[in-house]
Design an enzyme around this catalytic site. Structure first.
Site, PDB file in Angstrom:
ATOM      1  CD  GLU A 106       2.500  -1.776   7.166  1.00  0.00           C
ATOM      2  OE1 GLU A 106       1.775  -1.047   6.468  1.00  0.00           O
ATOM      3  OE2 GLU A 106       2.103  -2.319   8.229  1.00  0.00           O
TER       4      GLU A 106
ATOM      5  CE1 TYR B 160       0.228   4.757   6.332  1.00  0.00           C
ATOM      6  CE2 TYR B 160       0.779   2.971   4.804  1.00  0.00           C
ATOM      7  CZ  TYR B 160       0.067   3.452   5.896  1.00  0.00           C
ATOM      8  OH  TYR B 160      -0.805   2.615   6.546  1.00  0.00           O
TER       9      TYR B 160
ATOM     10  CG  ASP C 294      -3.181   5.652   5.623  1.00  0.00           C
ATOM     11  OD1 ASP C 294      -3.632   6.285   6.604  1.00  0.00           O
ATOM     12  OD2 ASP C 294      -3.500   4.470   5.390  1.00  0.00           O
TER      13      ASP C 294
HETATM   14  N1  ADE Z   1      -2.850  -0.960   6.471  1.00  0.00           N
HETATM   15  C1  ADE Z   1      -1.578  -0.670   6.255  1.00  0.00           C
HETATM   16  N2  ADE Z   1      -0.787  -1.207   7.198  1.00  0.00           N
HETATM   17  C2  ADE Z   1      -1.604  -1.872   8.040  1.00  0.00           C
HETATM   18  C3  ADE Z   1      -1.411  -2.615   9.221  1.00  0.00           C
HETATM   19  N3  ADE Z   1      -0.187  -2.818   9.690  1.00  0.00           N
HETATM   20  N4  ADE Z   1      -2.498  -3.128   9.830  1.00  0.00           N
HETATM   21  C4  ADE Z   1      -3.726  -2.923   9.318  1.00  0.00           C
HETATM   22  N5  ADE Z   1      -3.966  -2.233   8.221  1.00  0.00           N
HETATM   23  C5  ADE Z   1      -2.929  -1.700   7.578  1.00  0.00           C
END
Ligand code: ADE
Length: 333
Positions: free
Chosen positions: A39, A119, A137
């Site tokens: 993340e 987030y 988000d």
């Molecule tokens: N963008 C942010 N976190 C994500 C996730 N776990 N899988 C795919 N896109 C992402």
């Protein structure tokens, strides 16, 4: 009303996700630590770029303990190519906390880690800890704004509202739900160009799609149009001196100006002028206002006491006349 719609939207979304989800390295053999790494990497970097770096980072630092005991240079080197290196420093600091105290068990605990905002805290809590905590988000705003045909523009308040809506319908499959919302925004309900509504599990529920208006959501924050002010500007000359006045409150407060007035009268104020020596138009654009000016160079008989009368040299050296009037200071010689 929206909770009802969202409740109906959960099962088709989860069903769709199980069939269509992308194979991504952070979705394999997940630990809370690996989810946190993913993340943080995904915060400002595209999925494709993260895919290439996530695996080697995890191979090098497979646990929070391994990362905690590494030197900063090693960590930064392994982060190379991902950019926004403060994320790497934050992750390193977070790993030291986790190595000492264990991985947090609550949203608040995750949120308190360096580099983690609302987030990311929601994403890690729901994906790795099984907590019903939403991660909203821009992608999630888009898919929900379309589902609800919501006229609000994106804002922290809207994200809070959507987080509340999601919290109310969170299914037990917390990780799948959060990632399904992200996945729908990433591969179907895409921002630019046409969303692939034919493939969307929500195409019988989505109010924007049913109205044929999915492109109109989320509603863009409107750039406020500038207010246009139309002004007459008088450069009054009398015996080699020019009339100026000090501006009051508001725009350009405290600076000096030539006498001027809104040009909404039938004819310019005479101001004791013998004659008009020249005219010209000029425009000046401020952030919120645009001035469209007509300037008059006028010779007068007397020095009207409502104004300060200054020579060209004094105006150059002593009195700050803003560049909005530049076209007319050229007359001051
Ligand atoms: N963008 C942010 N976190 C994500 C996730 N776990 N899988 C795919 N896109 C992402």
């Amino acid at each position: 009303m929206e909770t009802e719609l969202l409740k109906k939207a959960v099962p088709p979304l989860l069903g769709w996700y199980r069939i269509h989800k992308r194979e991504l390295p952070w979705r394999e053999g997940r630990t809370p630590y690996s989810a946190l790494v993913a993340e943080l990497m995904l915060q400002q970097t595209r999925v494709e770029a993260v895919k290439e770096r996530f695996t080697s980072f995890l191979r090098r630092f497979p646990t929070a303990e391994a990362l905690a005991s590494a030197g900063e240079d090693e960590v930064l080197k392994e982060w190379e190519g991902l950019g926004y290196y403060s994320r790497a420093r934050n992750l390193h600091a977070a790993a030291k906390i986790i190595a000492k105290e264990g991985f947090p068990r609550t949203w608040y605990g995750v949120r308190a880690l360096p580099g983690v905002g609302d987030y990311t805290a929601g994403a890690v809590s729901s994906i790795a800890l099984g907590l019903p905590e939403p991660a909203v988000d821009g992608n999630v705003v888009r898919i929900l704004a379309r589902l609800f045909a919501d006229e609000e523009t994106d804002s922290p308040a809207l994200r809070k509202k959507y987080a509340e809506s999601l919290r109310a319908v969170f299914p037990p499959e917390t990780a799948d739900f959060t990632e399904a919302l992200m996945e729908l925004g990433a591969i179907v309900c895409v921002p630019n160009g046409s969303p692939l509504c034919g493939e969307c599990p929500w195409n019988k529920l989505c109010r924007a799609h049913l109205a044929g208006e999915e492109e109109n959501y989320p509603v863009r924050a409107e750039k406020r149009a500038r207010r246009v002010e139309i002004l007459n500007v008088y450069v009054l000359r009398c015996g080699g001196k020019y009339a100026i006045g000090k501006r009051g409150k508001g725009l350009l407060a405290g600076l000096w100006e030539f006498p001027n007035e809104p040009a909404d009268r039938a004819a310019p104020t005479p101001l004791g002028a013998k004659g008009v020596l020249a005219t010209k138009t000029a425009k000046h654009i401020f952030t919120h206002v645009e001035w469209r000016m007509t300037g008059y160079l006028l010779e007068t008989e007397e020095t009207d006491p409502r104004f300060v009368w200054a020579t060209a040299d004094e105006i150059r050296e002593k009195y700050a006349i803003p560049s909005a009037f530049r076209a007319f200071t050229e007359w001051v010689k």
